[in-house]
Design an enzyme around this catalytic site. Structure first.
Site, PDB file in Angstrom:
ATOM      1  N   CYS A 338     -28.960   8.842 -32.153  1.00 45.14           N
ATOM      2  CA  CYS A 338     -29.362   7.424 -32.173  1.00 45.14           C
ATOM      3  C   CYS A 338     -28.670   6.557 -31.111  1.00 45.14           C
ATOM      4  O   CYS A 338     -29.360   5.819 -30.381  1.00 45.14           O
ATOM      5  CB  CYS A 338     -29.119   6.813 -33.551  1.00 45.14           C
ATOM      6  N   ARG A 367     -22.278  19.072 -36.356  1.00 46.70           N
ATOM      7  CA  ARG A 367     -21.687  18.498 -37.564  1.00 46.70           C
ATOM      8  C   ARG A 367     -20.846  19.557 -38.264  1.00 46.70           C
ATOM      9  O   ARG A 367     -21.257  20.720 -38.366  1.00 46.70           O
ATOM     10  CB  ARG A 367     -22.778  17.987 -38.514  1.00 46.70           C
ATOM     11  N   GLN A 385     -32.224  18.526 -33.696  1.00 46.42           N
ATOM     12  CA  GLN A 385     -33.083  17.628 -34.474  1.00 46.42           C
ATOM     13  C   GLN A 385     -34.359  17.321 -33.703  1.00 46.42           C
ATOM     14  O   GLN A 385     -34.319  17.094 -32.497  1.00 46.42           O
ATOM     15  CB  GLN A 385     -32.362  16.312 -34.753  1.00 46.42           C
ATOM     16  N   ASP A 387     -35.958  14.637 -33.193  1.00 49.64           N
ATOM     17  CA  ASP A 387     -35.592  13.246 -33.431  1.00 49.64           C
ATOM     18  C   ASP A 387     -36.548  12.300 -32.717  1.00 49.64           C
ATOM     19  O   ASP A 387     -37.131  12.636 -31.688  1.00 49.64           O
ATOM     20  CB  ASP A 387     -34.176  13.008 -32.894  1.00 49.64           C
ATOM     21  N   HIS A 389     -37.039   7.735 -32.220  1.00 46.74           N
ATOM     22  CA  HIS A 389     -36.698   6.362 -32.588  1.00 46.74           C
ATOM     23  C   HIS A 389     -37.796   5.442 -32.067  1.00 46.74           C
ATOM     24  O   HIS A 389     -38.214   5.548 -30.915  1.00 46.74           O
ATOM     25  CB  HIS A 389     -35.340   5.967 -32.027  1.00 46.74           C
ATOM     26  N   LYS A 469     -35.693   4.248 -46.951  1.00 49.63           N
ATOM     27  CA  LYS A 469     -36.199   5.433 -46.264  1.00 49.63           C
ATOM     28  C   LYS A 469     -37.234   6.155 -47.122  1.00 49.63           C
ATOM     29  O   LYS A 469     -37.301   5.985 -48.342  1.00 49.63           O
ATOM     30  CB  LYS A 469     -35.062   6.404 -45.928  1.00 49.63           C
ATOM     31  N   HIS A 515     -35.726   5.291 -37.502  1.00 50.77           N
ATOM     32  CA  HIS A 515     -35.309   6.672 -37.255  1.00 50.77           C
ATOM     33  C   HIS A 515     -36.340   7.589 -37.897  1.00 50.77           C
ATOM     34  O   HIS A 515     -36.811   7.315 -39.001  1.00 50.77           O
ATOM     35  CB  HIS A 515     -33.954   6.975 -37.895  1.00 50.77           C
TER      36      HIS A 515
END
Length: 642
Positions: A338, A367, A385, A387, A389, A469, A515
């Site tokens: 992000c 992680r 990910q 991902d 945005h 979410k 996200h």
């Protein structure tokens, strides 16, 4: 004594003496058939067992054997029955820890010097059967925490002592079944005879309270059902799950490797696994381009100060790897993508006319996961990910949520997932942003779900601190749920990073940030795909679509010619020209889950054709190379959806 009125879910009622129990009410108000199917009751949405005393007018909702709550009570109670049996058999060399119900079963943790064996399981199950046949009641009692600590110190149960001391409450409750007494909130079954079908499954190591520095315990897993047919089906599903285990198939099909030398939780993709991953990534990129996203690439590390600004060091530090120092400045591996996308946003001045901005990235993040939590591709320390945005104006939020859901469900369906559970998580106690903007964001998520005609459950208070979410849990062939997709509305990062745009009024405004991940992580998604298809992938994303095999050496030159033509045409082709019997080669290809086997003998060489055999054993008529190429192309187009 005074009288009270007790009703069943606000309906049929009767008068009882104050001090009567739930059992008394159930016995009076329910038919014999209903009583046999009732194991507890709800009072004001709290589940209580039959021993609960009623002192005021009450409305009861029966908890029945067919409900999720009823299964949880059964499994929790069965864990106590198991602990009773284990204590009876191994009491002199044993300490008990905790034994909750879990998804599809239960477990109980024990500290014991000797490991449990398969022979021990047989003894434990036999003793459990005796306890069940005895129809022993589960009885509840209370005690002050101070007295409970002394009780467990005397009985040599240090784990129970620690639990009570950490609870910090004045009183605790116990449940007794037969000669076994356990610290427990309950509720439990009326008696052990309600346990109709159970099975102990396996034993595994577990750290006390999940702490690698604490005692290593032995965790016995089991499952229980109210019906023997359901137990049999579940055990059959478990056997099927073993066959589909992505770790087993990943090794057999040469997809990926786990290496302690490289590091736990870090995946080495082999050529076939890399091909599989490339096909998924290419499809993902193509779909995002078609849906008006732009692709980003960002670094794997950043200055530690970035993670301070984003709040990750405040909220996520335990899941981040230790910092490294470069030129006297601390850097850290990224746990999220992000802030990098925000960096791209803040690299230039933005106008309200620029929106919506949709950026996506297959970004690898890192992680920390405890070693005991690592699990093949499903729980790793480095993963990619899928991902994205989206930055938009408030008036665009509803449409963007709908568009994300549309793309999300299309991608899942293309990979064969048409069943899922959807959850809408609302504002938690600790949150940033005004009530007004939370309501607007939550309403936008609801609007998207309802416009798509999707059923969902509200998960109250389970939103992230920066916004509400949507979570989508896909179901595989065995009905197992996997958390993959998530859509999150964020008010926090735009404020932390001072994101702005020039509005139509020439004033500065803060954009809304969404996200979004469709697959969650490529590693986990591929692990789910392996188990979903048991390694027999559809032609459109199978790493190898066909394998050529000759009958004798006389066809080798023609096999090489076919191989070159198909490879140039884009078919993912292998060749097996070994001096082995054809049946042996076919068996190996079937073991490797190859969709098509192209068998070439003298007739095929003379006619310029190939004989096509499917991995299920069926044969297709001989066909020209160009014809087979078109067949593959058509299957790929059909599989990808265009």
């Amino acid at each position: 004594m005074s009288e009270i009125t007790v009703s069943i879910d606000g309906g049929e009622s009767a008068q009882f003496t104050a001090g009567s129990t739930v059992r008394d009410a159930i016995t009076t108000l329910l038919s014999n058939k209903q009583r046999k199917q009732t194991v507890a009751a709800k009072i004001n949405d709290e589940i209580v067992d039959f021993t609960t005393v009623l002192t005021v007018d009450t409305s009861l909702v029966p908890v029945q054997t067919g409900s999720i709550e009823g299964l949880d009570i059964l499994r929790h109670s069965t864990s106590h029955v198991m602990a009773h049996a284990v204590r009876d058999l191994f009491g002199a060399d044993l300490q008990v820890a905790i034994g909750p119900a879990i998804e599809n079963g239960f477990y109980y943790d024990f500290k014991r010097s000797d490991p449990f064996t398969p022979e021990d399981f047989e003894k434990i199950e036999a003793r459990m059967e005796e306890i069940i046949r005895a129809a022993l009641p589960f009885t509840k009692s209370g005690m002050s925490s101070a007295d409970a600590v002394e009780y467990f110190k005397k009985t040599g149960e240090p784990f129970k002592v620690e639990l009570i001391e950490d609870l910090g409450v004045e009183n605790v409750s116990f449940y007794k079944v037969g000669e076994f007494t356990d610290l427990c909130r309950g509720p439990h079954l009326p008696d052990t005879s309600f346990v109709k079908a159970f099975k102990l499954l396996r034993v595994a190591g577990a750290y006390w309270r999940g702490d690698e520095k604490r005692d290593v315990l032995q965790r016995i897993y089991g499952t229980a059902f109210y019906d023997k047919k359901e137990l049999k089906k579940h055990l059959n599903d478990l056997e099927e799950a073993k066959k589909r285990d992505h770790r087993k198939l990943g090794k057999e099909l040469h997809l990926f490797t786990l290496s302690d030398e490289i590091g736990p939780g870090l995946i080495l993709w082999q050529p076939k696994g890399s091909q599989l991953r490339r096909l998924i990534e290419d499809f993902w990129k193509d779909e995002h381009y078609r849906h008006d996203y732009e692709l980003l690439y960002t670094p794997h590390i950043a200055r530690q100060d970035l993670w301070k600004t984003s709040g990750h060091l405040d909220f996520y530090k335990e899941s981040m790897f230790s910092p490294m120092e470069i030129d006297g400045v601390k850097y850290q591996l990224k746990p999220m993508n992000c802030p990098f996308h925000i960096g791209v946003y803040n690299s230039e001045r933005r106008s309200y006319r620029d929106f919506p901005i949709r950026w996506c990235e297959l970004g690898t993040v890192y992680r920390y996961e405890r070693a005991g939590a690592l699990h093949g591709l499903m729980r790793v320390r480095g993963f990619t990910q899928d991902d994205a945005h989206i930055f938009c104006r408030p008036d665009q939020l509803e449409d963007e949520i709908f568009n994300i859901l549309d793309l999300n469900l299309h991608v899942l369906k293309t990979f064969g997932f048409s069943e899922y559970d959807i959850y809408l998580s609302t504002r938690p106690e600790k949150a940033v942003g005004t009530d007004e903007i939370w309501e607007k964001a939550t309403s936008a998520l609801k609007f998207g779900l309802e416009k798509k005609g999707l059923k969902y459950e509200i998960d109250p208070g389970e939103g992230v601190f920066y916004g509400p979410k949507i979570d989508i849990k896909i179901k595989d062939q065995l009905g197992r749920s996997w958390q993959c997709s998530t859509i999150q509305v964020d008010f926090n990062l735009p404020e932390r990073f001072k994101m702005e745009y020039v509005g139509a009024d020439n004033a500065m405004h803060q954009p809304i940030m969404i996200h979004r991940a469709l697959m969650g992580s490529l590693e986990r998604f591929i692990g789910v795909l392996i188990e979903q298809y048991a390694g027999a992938f559809p032609v459109w994303f199978a790493p190898t679509q066909a394998r050529i095999m000759n009958i004798t050496d006389a066809q080798i030159d023609y096999c090489e010619e076919v191989y070159r033509k198909l490879r140039q045409a884009g078919v993912r082709i292998e060749k097996d020209l070994r001096n082995e019997k054809l049946n042996y080669k076919i068996r190996e290809a079937q073991h490797d889950k190859i969709p098509y086997m192209l068998i070439i003998g003298d007739n095929e060489k003379e006619d310029g054709t190939v004989t096509v055999r499917l991995r299920n054993g069926d044969n297709l008529p001989p066909m020209k190379i160009e014809e087979f190429t078109r067949k593959i192309e058509e299957e790929v187009v059909e599989g990808r959806g265009y």
